[in-house]
Design a protein around this motif. Structure first.
Motif, mmCIF file in Angstrom:
data_model
loop_
_atom_site.group_PDB
_atom_site.id
_atom_site.type_symbol
_atom_site.label_atom_id
_atom_site.label_comp_id
_atom_site.label_asym_id
_atom_site.label_seq_id
_atom_site.Cartn_x
_atom_site.Cartn_y
_atom_site.Cartn_z
ATOM 1 N N VAL A 16 -0.201 9.341 20.874
ATOM 2 C CA VAL A 16 -0.604 9.586 19.487
ATOM 3 C C VAL A 16 0.583 10.119 18.683
ATOM 4 N N THR A 17 1.423 10.931 19.321
ATOM 5 C CA THR A 17 2.598 11.461 18.634
ATOM 6 C C THR A 17 3.567 10.332 18.275
ATOM 7 N N GLU A 18 3.859 9.496 19.252
ATOM 8 C CA GLU A 18 4.770 8.370 19.022
ATOM 9 C C GLU A 18 4.269 7.493 17.863
ATOM 10 N N LYS A 19 2.977 7.206 17.902
ATOM 11 C CA LYS A 19 2.423 6.307 16.897
ATOM 12 C C LYS A 19 2.459 6.927 15.502
ATOM 13 N N LEU A 20 2.085 8.176 15.387
ATOM 14 C CA LEU A 20 2.056 8.805 14.065
ATOM 15 C C LEU A 20 3.468 8.987 13.525
ATOM 16 N N LEU A 21 4.423 9.337 14.397
ATOM 17 C CA LEU A 21 5.801 9.499 13.921
ATOM 18 C C LEU A 21 6.355 8.164 13.423
#
Lengths: 147, 147, 147, 147, 147, 147, 147, 147, 147, 147
Positions: free
Chosen positions: C6-11
Motif C-alpha cells: 500500500v505504501t509503494e502504491k500510494l507513493l
C-alpha cells in the motif's frame, strides 16, 4: 553485569536481618515488587520512602540519598536473558506478543499499554495440582496522538 | 517477518465478516488471546477447536488441518521488538525482571513460572483518569528438580 | 526492508500527481509528517482521514481501509540505520541522550517524554549561513507510577 | 558503561552544592544541555568555558583541562538503549525516521540535518492535561556535494 | 542484499555497450565514482545529469526519473563487509581510526570531516614494485557548534 | 575499551610536554599518523624508531621495548563506531564502498587495495568556504593469485 | 543464503554429467578448489578459463561471461557458520589463532599472510587409523609498510 | 580480552630470557604452535610436558600445574577478529569455505575434518618474489555415523 | 527460514499417507530421529536408504537423489532459537554446559564428545506424575591430539 | 566471564584435596553433575546439602550460605560458545533440533521437555573403537495449557 554497590549493600543488610520483601511491604506501605525495584535501582523513591526502606533494613543512612536518584534503568539482563525465570518473560513476548497486540487493538484501538503509568504484582494462586505464579501487569492505555 | 499464509487468509476472512476475537471467544468457548495465538500459529488446536474457529470465521475447511499442527513458535518479532506496544513487554522485562525474580524466589523458592502450563488474559480496567490495560499471566510454579 | 504494497502504491500515485506531503497537509488538515507516517504504515488513520488522504492522492478507494489498520510499527530501518540522514538521529541519541536525560530529570523528575502522546514537526529555519532543519518533538511528560 | 572519572567527580560536586544544570546555564552563559554534554564528555569546552563550569561547581581546578579535550563520543548507551527515557528516542527514530526523511527531502532536497553544526534544547510546555517535554533539534541542512 | 532493479538494468546495459565508468565520466562531466554512486542508488542526480547518464548508457529513458530520487543509502554491505576489497576499508577504520582522529583534532580542533560535503576519488599510482591504488577522500571540516 | 597502559602514559607525557604529533613527525622522521599508530599500539616500531619516539616525548626508556612488539590490532572502536568522526569512515564505506569497488575493478581487475603495504595521510586543504580535511589512502594493488 | 543462479545451474549440469571437481582440474589445468571458487562466484576466471570450465561441464556458453566478473565475495556462510565442516575452520581460528599469530610474528616480523596472493589445497593423507584431511594454505608474507 | 595471568607471566619470562617458540620446540620436543597453544591456555599439557616448558622458560614451578588444566578454549578473539593477521583466517573461511566443503565431500563423503584429532603447522616457503607463509592443517576425517 | 523444497514435499506426502517417523523407522531400519534428519536435510542417506525412505512415503522417485547430497547443515533455527521446545536445549547448554564440561574432563581428560560419530535418541519414560522425555546423546570421546 | 568468587574458592579447595566430582557424589548422595551445577552457581542447594558439599571439600563454612541462594543462571558461556566441548551442544541443537522437535511432537503432542523438572547425567560407554560419552537428559513432558 554486577549490581550497583548500593544494591549489594542493602541486599546483604536485608539478608542479615532476615527480612523478606513482603516484610518491607508491611513496613514501608508500598508493594514489594516496587520496593525491590528501588533497591535494584530501577525506580526512584521519595526521600521519605527511601528513609523508610533504609531504616526498615537497618542500613546506614548514607544509602537513603542514592535511592532517590533517577537511575539509568534496564541493563541488568543481557539482550536476551539467560536466566530461565527471566527468559520465560522473553518467551511469552515472542510467542504471545502478536496475539496480545491484536486483542489489545481490538479492545482499545491504536495505542499501547504504558510501562510508566504502570504497576506489576506477583501473587500466589493455590492449586491442588501445584500452586501457580500470577503476575498482574496494569498500565494506562495511551492512544496515539494525531497532529 | 511475514505471517504464514493460513494466518493471512484467516485474518482477512475474519475482517471481511466483521468479527472480533471476542466474538470468536463467544462462539468457540476459548479465550480470545488463545484463539488469536492459534491463528497466528503460536498454538495448536484440536481438530474440534480448529473446526469451530474456521467455521465461525466462515473460511474454507482446508484451513482446519493447518491449525492443528504443532508450529515452530516465536519469530514474529525481531530479537528486540520495534513495535511500541510489543516493546513495552521487553522494557518491563528489562526494568522489572530482576525485582520480580527476587520476589518470586522469596515466595516460591528456586524455580520458574511455567510459560507452557500457562495462560495470559487481557482485561480492561475502567478508570476515570483513563482506562487501563490489565494483563494477567498465570503459570504453574515449577521447582527445580535435584538428582 | 521493502515497504508494504500500500505504501509503494500510494507513493507512486502521489508522485504521478506531483503532490508533496505539504500539499496533502493542506488538503487533509493534518501535519505532513503524520500523513507520511500513515502512508509508511507507522500510524493509523480514521476512516474519514484515510478517505481524505486517498482521495487527495487520487488513488483507488481500496487503499482506504488498509490505512485504518493498526500497523506493526518500526522495522523500516536496520537496528542501526545506515542512511546518513536517519543515522544522524541515532548519533544524536548516542551523543546527547545522557545529557538530555539528566536535564529532563532535573526539570520534571523521574519519568519519560511519551512517544505516543507525541508529535514531531519539521520546519525550515532560514539562516544566511545556510538554512537549518528544525525538528520539534513534543511529548507528554509521564511520571513513574508508584504502587 | 561507567562514566569517566571526571564526570563522576563533577556530578558529585554539583550535587553536593545543590546546583542544577539550569543554575550552571545562568552562571556559564551556555545552554544547560550543552553544559551537561561537556560534563558527560560528549563535547569539548574552551579553556575559558571549562574554567567557568568548574568554578561554578566549586570543583578542583585540575578538572578544567580534561573538559577541553576532544572526547571519544557516544558509547554511554548500549546499541539499543534500555533506559525507557532514552529508548523513546530510539523508538521515535524507528517509527518516524522514514516519514521525517521523506518530508525533509521534499523541503530541502538530498542531504542531511547536521548533527555537528547542531543544537538541542529541552523546554517545558505547560498543558492542563499534563505538562509536555519539548525537545528542539536544529541543525544546518547539508546538501550532498557532487564532484 | 540484491541491488535495486534500476541498478541491475543500467549495469547490464552499460556492460552490453562495453562502457567503463571512466567512459561515462568523459561523457557526463562528473567523476566516475560519483556516477557509479548514482547508478548504485547511493546518490541522486539532477534531471539533466540523469538524462546524460541514461543516454550515455543507451538505456530506456524510463530510468532517468529513478536516478533523481533521494535514495535510502547504505545497506549494500553487511554490518561488517565480507568482500575482501570492501573489508579493507573496515580494517583501515579499525586499525587507523583512532590515530587519524587524534591527528585531525590536533590540526582542526573538535569536529569532523563531513561525509556529505565530500568527494572520493580513485587513482592509479604507478610503481615499479607494483602499481598502487590511491583513494582520496576530501570533506569539509565541520567544527562542533556550541549553544 | 580502555587504551593500553603504555598508550595512556605516552599520551600524558606528550601532553605535559606540549608536543603535537606533527612535532613528533619532525623529530622522528616518520609521518605523524604512523607515529600515532605506534603509540596507540596499532603498529610496531623498530628499536631505533621507538627510541626516537620515547626520547622525543621525554618518557621513561622502559616504554621503548613495548612499542616494538607486534600488537593485537583493532578493537579500539566498537563494531560500528559511535564517535561521529570515526563513524563517518564507516558511513563512507556503507555509502561509497560498492561504487569504489566497481571502479577499482574496472581499473585494476580482480584484487584489492592492500591495507598492509599501505599508508594513510591527513592534510588540510584550504578553502574560502571552510577548510577541508583530505585523507589520502595509498595501498599496493594485489591481484588475486590463481593456482 | 541461496547460491547465485549461475552457480546452481553449473552445479546441476556438472552433476548431470557425473563430473567431480578433480575431473575439472584435469581438464582445465587449474586446482579443483580454485575452480570450485569460480563456480561458487568467489573468484573470477579469464575468458579462456571460463570457456574451458563451461565447456568441460557442457553447459550453455551464456555462462562463460558471468564467471569472468569480479564477484562480491563471502556471504555464503552466516557470521558464525552453522555447518559443522565449515564451523571447524571458525573453531580453529578461535582456538589456534592467537598461538599461530605469535609464531608467525616470531618467524616473519609484523605483517600478515596474504589471503589474496594465496592458494589453498585439499589433500588426502592416508593413515591406518583413519585417513586425514590435509589443508594447505600458502600466502605471501606482507610486512607492514612504514611511512 | 586480556590473557590469563599464567599466560602473561610465562610470556614475560620467555621474553626476558630471549627465547622464541622455536627454541622451546627444540627443548620440549613438541611443535612450537602446540607449545604456544599451551601457554595461551588453549591446550593442556601433561605434567611432564608442563614441567619441561616451565623449566625451559625458567619460570616459577607454580606455573606447571595451571598448564595441565583443561582450559575453557577460544574467546581470545572477538566474534569476528579485528587483528588483520587473524582476520585473514576468517576471510579465507568466508571466501573459500564453501568451495573447500564441496571438494572435501567429493573426496571423502559426508563428514568433517576433525579440529580435535588435529595439528596445525607454520612453515616458511622461500620465494624470490617474497617469502610465503605456509599453514598446514591436518585433521582426521570423521564420517557421519548413522543409527 | 523456510525448509528446502524436498523437505516440504516429503513432509506433505508423509502426512497425506498418515505415517509417523516411527513408522518410517520400522520400514527403513534406521532410527526415526536420523530419518527425520535426512528429510530435514541435516544428514545424507545412501542411495539405498534414500530409496527406502522415499518409497515408504510413497513420494516421487525424483526425491531420492536430493536425499543423498551432503547438505549445508544447521541454520533452520535462529542464532538463539525462539521455539520453546528448541530453546530448552539452548537453556540446558547455558545452565548445565560448564558443569557437564567439568565432569566430562574429570572422567575422560581433555577432549570432546563428538557430534559427528554421534547418535541421538528420543524415548518416553513413563511416570505416574507425568511421562518424561528422555533424550540420549552418545558420541565418541575424542582426545586432543598433541604434535 | 569470570566465575563467582565462591566457585573459584571451592574449586581450588576441591583440587587441593584431590577430590573429583564423583567423590563428592559418593559423599553427598547427589549426582556429580548436579553438585557441579551448585558449585558453578547454576543450581541452589538446601542448607543440609550445602553443608555436606562444603564439609566434603573441607572449605570454610562461610561458603555454605552462598550455595543456598537462587542464582542468576546461565551467562558462563558467550551467546554461541567458543569452547569446542560446549560448542558441540550448540551444534547438536542447530543440526538435530528440528528433527528432534518433529519426533517429540509425534510422540507427545504439542509441548516441551521441561528444563526445570529435569536431570542430566554423564556416563562412559565402553567401546573397543574408543569409549563414548553418553549424556542422558530427562525432563517431564509439559503439554501446552489451553484456556
Amino acid at each position: 553485569m554486577p549490581f550497583p554497590e548500593v544494591t549489594e549493600k542493602l541486599l546483604a543488610a536485608k539478608k542479615a536481618k532476615g527480612l523478606s520483601f513482603a516484610d518491607l511491604e508491611a513496613k514501608v506501605g508500598r508493594d514489594e515488587v516496587w520496593i525491590a525495584s528501588v533497591i535494584y535501582r530501577q525506580a526512584s523513591a521519595s526521600e521519605e520512602e527511601a528513609t523508610k526502606i533504609v531504616e526498615a533494613i537497618g542500613a546506614d543512612s548514607a544509602f537513603i540519598e542514592p535511592l532517590t536518584e533517577c537511575p539509568v534503568k534496564g541493563g541488568l539482563d543481557p539482550l536476551v536473558p539467560t536466566d530461565p525465570l527471566m527468559y520465560r518473560f522473553y518467551e511469552i513476548m515472542q510467542v504471545y506478543g502478536m496475539p496480545v497486540k491484536a486483542v489489545v487493538h481490538e479492545h482499545f484501538g491504536d495505542g499501547i499499554m504504558s510501562a510508566i503509568d504502570f504497576s506489576i504484582d506477583v501473587e500466589r494462586e493455590e492449586d491442588p495440582k501445584g500452586d501457580r505464579v500470577k503476575i498482574i501487569m496494569c498500565g494506562k492505555f495511551l492512544p496515539y496522538k494525531k497532529w
